[in-house]
Design a protein around this motif. Structure first.
Motif, PDB file in Angstrom:
ATOM      1  N   UNK A  81      74.403  17.472  37.544  1.00  0.00           N
ATOM      2  CA  UNK A  81      74.718  17.280  38.954  1.00  0.00           C
ATOM      3  C   UNK A  81      73.535  17.014  39.851  1.00  0.00           C
ATOM      4  N   UNK A  82      72.351  16.887  39.292  1.00  0.00           N
ATOM      5  CA  UNK A  82      71.190  16.646  40.143  1.00  0.00           C
ATOM      6  C   UNK A  82      69.896  16.619  39.355  1.00  0.00           C
ATOM      7  N   UNK A  83      68.811  16.927  40.032  1.00  0.00           N
ATOM      8  CA  UNK A  83      67.502  16.889  39.385  1.00  0.00           C
ATOM      9  C   UNK A  83      66.502  17.712  40.197  1.00  0.00           C
ATOM     10  N   UNK A  84      65.449  18.115  39.523  1.00  0.00           N
ATOM     11  CA  UNK A  84      64.313  18.729  40.196  1.00  0.00           C
ATOM     12  C   UNK A  84      63.269  17.653  40.439  1.00  0.00           C
ATOM     13  N   UNK A  85      62.828  17.527  41.683  1.00  0.00           N
ATOM     14  CA  UNK A  85      61.752  16.611  42.047  1.00  0.00           C
ATOM     15  C   UNK A  85      60.488  17.441  42.224  1.00  0.00           C
ATOM     16  N   UNK A  86      59.479  17.156  41.420  1.00  0.00           N
ATOM     17  CA  UNK A  86      58.302  18.011  41.376  1.00  0.00           C
ATOM     18  C   UNK A  86      57.033  17.214  41.648  1.00  0.00           C
TER      19      UNK A  86
ATOM     20  N   UNK B 231      65.062  21.181  44.145  1.00  0.00           N
ATOM     21  CA  UNK B 231      66.201  20.675  43.380  1.00  0.00           C
ATOM     22  C   UNK B 231      67.113  19.955  44.353  1.00  0.00           C
ATOM     23  N   UNK B 232      67.509  18.748  44.003  1.00  0.00           N
ATOM     24  CA  UNK B 232      68.464  17.993  44.799  1.00  0.00           C
ATOM     25  C   UNK B 232      69.755  17.863  44.008  1.00  0.00           C
ATOM     26  N   UNK B 233      70.836  18.357  44.570  1.00  0.00           N
ATOM     27  CA  UNK B 233      72.148  18.237  43.958  1.00  0.00           C
ATOM     28  C   UNK B 233      72.841  17.049  44.618  1.00  0.00           C
ATOM     29  N   UNK B 234      73.030  15.974  43.861  1.00  0.00           N
ATOM     30  CA  UNK B 234      73.624  14.756  44.412  1.00  0.00           C
ATOM     31  C   UNK B 234      74.879  14.335  43.659  1.00  0.00           C
ATOM     32  N   UNK B 235      75.444  15.256  42.854  1.00  0.00           N
ATOM     33  CA  UNK B 235      76.659  14.975  42.108  1.00  0.00           C
ATOM     34  C   UNK B 235      77.398  16.259  41.778  1.00  0.00           C
ATOM     35  N   UNK B 236      78.482  16.168  41.034  1.00  0.00           N
ATOM     36  CA  UNK B 236      79.243  17.370  40.663  1.00  0.00           C
ATOM     37  C   UNK B 236      78.408  18.307  39.809  1.00  0.00           C
ATOM     38  N   UNK B 237      78.534  19.602  40.074  1.00  0.00           N
ATOM     39  CA  UNK B 237      77.764  20.592  39.333  1.00  0.00           C
ATOM     40  C   UNK B 237      78.582  21.855  39.175  1.00  0.00           C
TER      41      UNK B 237
ATOM     42  N   UNK C 163      66.718  24.285  47.293  1.00  0.00           N
ATOM     43  CA  UNK C 163      67.827  23.503  46.757  1.00  0.00           C
ATOM     44  C   UNK C 163      68.496  22.778  47.913  1.00  0.00           C
ATOM     45  N   UNK C 164      68.603  21.463  47.821  1.00  0.00           N
ATOM     46  CA  UNK C 164      69.304  20.672  48.823  1.00  0.00           C
ATOM     47  C   UNK C 164      70.548  20.061  48.195  1.00  0.00           C
ATOM     48  N   UNK C 165      71.695  20.218  48.875  1.00  0.00           N
ATOM     49  CA  UNK C 165      72.978  19.751  48.351  1.00  0.00           C
ATOM     50  C   UNK C 165      73.532  18.707  49.323  1.00  0.00           C
ATOM     51  N   UNK C 166      73.795  17.510  48.823  1.00  0.00           N
ATOM     52  CA  UNK C 166      74.212  16.413  49.692  1.00  0.00           C
ATOM     53  C   UNK C 166      75.687  16.502  50.086  1.00  0.00           C
ATOM     54  N   UNK C 167      76.561  16.794  49.149  1.00  0.00           N
ATOM     55  CA  UNK C 167      77.999  16.783  49.422  1.00  0.00           C
ATOM     56  C   UNK C 167      78.441  18.114  50.030  1.00  0.00           C
ATOM     57  N   UNK C 168      79.135  18.108  51.176  1.00  0.00           N
ATOM     58  CA  UNK C 168      79.514  19.357  51.831  1.00  0.00           C
ATOM     59  C   UNK C 168      80.483  20.209  51.020  1.00  0.00           C
TER      60      UNK C 168
END
Length: 262
Positions: free
Chosen positions: A38-43, A56-62, A83-88
């Motif tokens: 559902x996402x990735x860690x950007x380091x 960590x950016x969550x940009x999909x289902x998790x 952790x940042x989550x795009x979908x409310x």
């Protein structure tokens, strides 16, 4: 939350474009990424003290219940967790598990420019050396008591933003003596028609003199001239700049949920 006047379908399409841009930018500016469901860690190991550059950016289902442990695995080497989550809807589902793991939650509003385009504002492009002094002063104002090492990292991390988008510019308005008074980043990807304005800041000694408006107008006009029809920025949901942006033609079309823990 205000939506754009041309309807919910357009609003949804614009929001998806913004989400896509944010996700791509985060990936591109990272030194390395680690995939999770559902996402990735950007380091960015060079700037390990910067939360924005190690998250960590969550940009999909998790799986919300599994997320805290997965974050712990990929960010274990850092003194913080972000952790940042795009979908409310996903953010709401993740809120409980993250809260139980000790995270606090804040909202960052995504604001789309729908007002009239300004004339070229009068700011000009600068390089990082011109901004180092003003940036350091502003960070000490915003984060009183932090050490020089942290301030240095927050200033120098701007280098990695150059690789986040196809066209990245630092814009600044100057006073009559040539000193930088206000500045912002402009990230543009003309191929997809999206531009983001970020980190608009005015030096304390120049507040209330119109410099921020000059920078914002220049960024909007520059982005439009580059073919970016989607022009947006972020603002904290409960902070006063959001109202200032609204008066300058921006409307709220969504938000990003930010979860943090020491």
């Amino acid at each position: 939350m205000t939506s754009v006047a041309n309807g919910p379908d357009t609003t949804g399409a614009e929001l998806r474009r913004m989400h896509g841009f944010l996700s791509a930018f985060t990936r591109r500016q990272a030194e390395r990424t680690v995939e999770i469901p559902g996402g990735f860690a950007a380091l960015n190991d060079t700037y390990a003290l910067s939360r924005a550059d190690n998250q960590v950016l969550v940009d999909g289902p998790t799986d919300p219940e599994a997320l805290p442990e997965r974050v712990e695995e990929v960010l274990a080497h850092l003194p913080h967790r972000a952790v940042n989550v795009l979908d409310p809807v996903t953010a709401e589902a993740c809120a409980g598990p993250l809260a139980r793991a000790g995270y606090t939650r804040t909202a960052v509003v995504l604001m789309l420019h729908t007002g009239p385009l300004p004339e070229l504002g009068g700011a000009r492009e600068v390089d990082l050396p011109a901004l180092r002094g003003p940036l350091a002063e502003s960070w000490r104002r915003f984060l009183p008591g932090v050490g020089d090492e942290v301030v240095h990292a927050l200033v120098e991390r701007r280098v990695v933003r150059r690789r986040g988008a196809a066209d990245v510019r630092f814009l600044a308005s100057h006073d009559e003596w040539g000193e930088v008074a206000s500045w912002a980043d402009l990230y543009m990807d003309p191929a997809v028609g999206v531009a983001q304005i970020e980190d608009l800041v005015t030096a304390e000694s120049h507040l209330g003199q119109g410099h921020a408006g000059v920078v914002l107008d220049t960024a909007l006009r520059t982005a439009a001239d580059a073919g970016c029809t989607t022009r947006f920025l972020t603002a904290f949901a409960d902070d006063w700049p959001r109202r200032w942006y609204e008066r300058r033609g921006f409307v709220s079309v969504g938000s990003v949920d930010c979860f943090e823990r020491e």
